[in-house]
Design a protein around this motif. Structure first.
Motif, mmCIF file in Angstrom:
data_model
loop_
_atom_site.group_PDB
_atom_site.id
_atom_site.type_symbol
_atom_site.label_atom_id
_atom_site.label_comp_id
_atom_site.label_asym_id
_atom_site.label_seq_id
_atom_site.Cartn_x
_atom_site.Cartn_y
_atom_site.Cartn_z
ATOM 1 N N HIS A 41 -0.662 11.911 6.575
ATOM 2 C CA HIS A 41 -2.111 11.934 6.355
ATOM 3 C C HIS A 41 -2.504 11.010 5.200
ATOM 4 O O HIS A 41 -3.430 10.189 5.322
ATOM 5 N N LYS A 42 -1.789 11.125 4.111
ATOM 6 C CA LYS A 42 -2.083 10.306 2.939
ATOM 7 C C LYS A 42 -1.844 8.830 3.235
ATOM 8 O O LYS A 42 -2.620 7.952 2.823
ATOM 9 N N ALA A 43 -0.775 8.515 3.953
ATOM 10 C CA ALA A 43 -0.452 7.122 4.268
ATOM 11 C C ALA A 43 -1.488 6.504 5.203
ATOM 12 O O ALA A 43 -1.886 5.340 5.020
ATOM 13 N N THR A 59 0.834 -1.210 0.000
ATOM 14 C CA THR A 59 0.000 0.000 0.000
ATOM 15 C C THR A 59 0.867 1.257 0.000
ATOM 16 O O THR A 59 0.597 2.215 -0.744
ATOM 17 N N ILE A 60 1.896 1.257 0.815
ATOM 18 C CA ILE A 60 2.788 2.429 0.869
ATOM 19 C C ILE A 60 3.548 2.581 -0.440
ATOM 20 O O ILE A 60 3.686 3.691 -0.976
ATOM 21 N N LYS A 118 -7.929 2.196 4.359
ATOM 22 C CA LYS A 118 -8.738 1.647 3.266
ATOM 23 C C LYS A 118 -8.305 0.222 2.941
ATOM 24 O O LYS A 118 -9.144 -0.662 2.704
ATOM 25 N N ALA A 119 -7.009 -0.022 2.913
ATOM 26 C CA ALA A 119 -6.502 -1.357 2.599
ATOM 27 C C ALA A 119 -6.898 -2.353 3.685
ATOM 28 O O ALA A 119 -7.277 -3.505 3.382
ATOM 29 N N TYR A 120 -6.834 -1.956 4.928
ATOM 30 C CA TYR A 120 -7.215 -2.848 6.026
ATOM 31 C C TYR A 120 -8.715 -3.156 5.990
ATOM 32 O O TYR A 120 -9.143 -4.294 6.228
ATOM 33 N N ASN A 175 -8.112 -5.768 11.369
ATOM 34 C CA ASN A 175 -8.683 -4.983 12.456
ATOM 35 C C ASN A 175 -7.608 -4.099 13.104
ATOM 36 O O ASN A 175 -6.510 -4.562 13.437
ATOM 37 N N ILE A 176 -7.950 -2.813 13.252
ATOM 38 C CA ILE A 176 -7.117 -1.892 14.032
ATOM 39 C C ILE A 176 -7.855 -1.663 15.345
ATOM 40 O O ILE A 176 -8.803 -0.883 15.414
ATOM 41 N N PRO A 177 -7.506 -2.373 16.403
ATOM 42 C CA PRO A 177 -8.297 -2.310 17.637
ATOM 43 C C PRO A 177 -8.092 -1.000 18.383
ATOM 44 O O PRO A 177 -7.014 -0.395 18.336
ATOM 45 N N PHE A 178 -9.154 -0.593 19.035
ATOM 46 C CA PHE A 178 -9.028 0.545 19.936
ATOM 47 C C PHE A 178 -8.752 -0.012 21.332
ATOM 48 O O PHE A 178 -8.987 -1.195 21.606
ATOM 49 N N PRO A 179 -8.221 0.796 22.237
ATOM 50 C CA PRO A 179 -7.886 0.292 23.579
ATOM 51 C C PRO A 179 -9.098 -0.312 24.262
ATOM 52 O O PRO A 179 -10.191 0.269 24.280
#
Length: 292
Positions: free
Chosen positions: A256-258, A210-211, A264-266, A272-276
């Motif tokens: 910001h762009k990254a 993605t990067i 979007k890719a995830y 999953n990007i978990p929150f605390p």
């Protein structure tokens, strides 16, 4: 007796004037030569000043610094011509006295204007340093902004909030500073975390691709992905990549762009990007005995 004394005094005066006249006549050629030499040095100073003006126009963007440097060069040349002219007049004692007096005056002025002269000489140094120029984005002395002016006393920085900061030149010379504009590209850091149930190899490959798609790397540049540790609710990583950066705003734009591209890719691949998360465990430690 008085008449003889008056006559002797008058005669002594005329003899003295006659001696002076003879000295003037004898030294008249040297006097004209000294005047001609001094005038020649004045013209040389003007010519050399024009030459250095052309040279400094490409190296010094500040008019005040450039004009001061040219005036110093002219003054040195004229002083040399003045001393040569005194030497032609055989005024060695006067020359020695002038040099001694100039030294004493210079020492007194230097002690009185120590701080001011420090900033002035620092301004001259800064004007010749390629590491900092007008328009560069720098961080120094706890401030960050674009350099708008370098004068004989201070440097003026325009911050991102549109406010100006005036910093003495000596502070810039003595303290370290970071110049974003000296390199066209810089490395960007983005930190994130993924859930413990994630496929870590897949996350690494997906993030790297993605990067790379959004920030093409050049030459020996590459995207670097490294896990950093186990967090409270996620496995944390840092991804590093190169982008066009000449000021702090460019770093923020690249981050910001990254971040948008990674999110979007995830989402598209179910990462999953978990929150605390905080788990509260209620245990019933109270034993109620209803018997009796």
């Amino acid at each position: 007796m008085q008449e003889f004394d008056i006559q002797d005094s008058v005669k002594g005066i005329w003899d003295k004037l006659g001696g002076w006249l003879d000295s003037i006549i004898i030294n008249l050629p040297n006097f004209f030569l000294a005047v001609i030499v001094f005038i020649i040095f004045i013209f040389i100073a003007k010519y050399v000043g024009k030459i250095f003006d052309r040279i400094f126009r490409n190296q010094i963007k500040q008019n005040s610094i450039r004009m001061m440097a040219i005036k110093v060069i002219k003054a040195i040349i004229i002083m040399v011509g003045f001393f040569v002219a005194l030497g032609l007049l055989n005024l060695d004692k006067v020359l020695t006295s002038v040099l001694a007096g100039a030294g004493v005056v210079g020492l007194a002025i230097g002690l009185a204007l120590q701080g001011t002269l420090n900033n002035t000489f620092s301004g001259v140094i800064l004007s010749f340093l390629p590491e900092i120029q007008i328009g560069d984005w720098v961080e120094t002395n706890g401030f960050a902004g674009s350099v708008t002016e370098i004068n004989l006393r201070n440097i003026v920085i325009k911050q991102s909030d549109n406010n100006y900061v005036v910093i003495p030149n000596s502070k810039i010379v003595e303290e370290p500073f970071k110049n974003f504009s000296r390199t066209p590209r810089s490395r960007i850091f983005v930190n994130c975390g993924v859930g413990y149930s994630s496929d870590l190899e897949m996350v690494r490959d997906l993030t790297t691709k993605t990067i790379q798609d959004n920030f093409p790397q050049r030459g020996n540049e590459e995207v670097e992905f490294m896990y950093q540790g186990f967090g409270d609710s996620s496995i944390n990583y840092v991804v590093r990549f190169w982008a066009d950066v000449t000021k702090n705003r460019d770093i923020l734009i690249a981050q910001h762009k990254a971040i948008i591209a990674i999110k979007k890719a995830y989402d598209a691949n179910g990462v999953n990007i978990p929150f605390p998360i905080r788990t509260i465990d209620f245990k019933n430690s109270l034993n109620l005995d209803n018997k009796g």
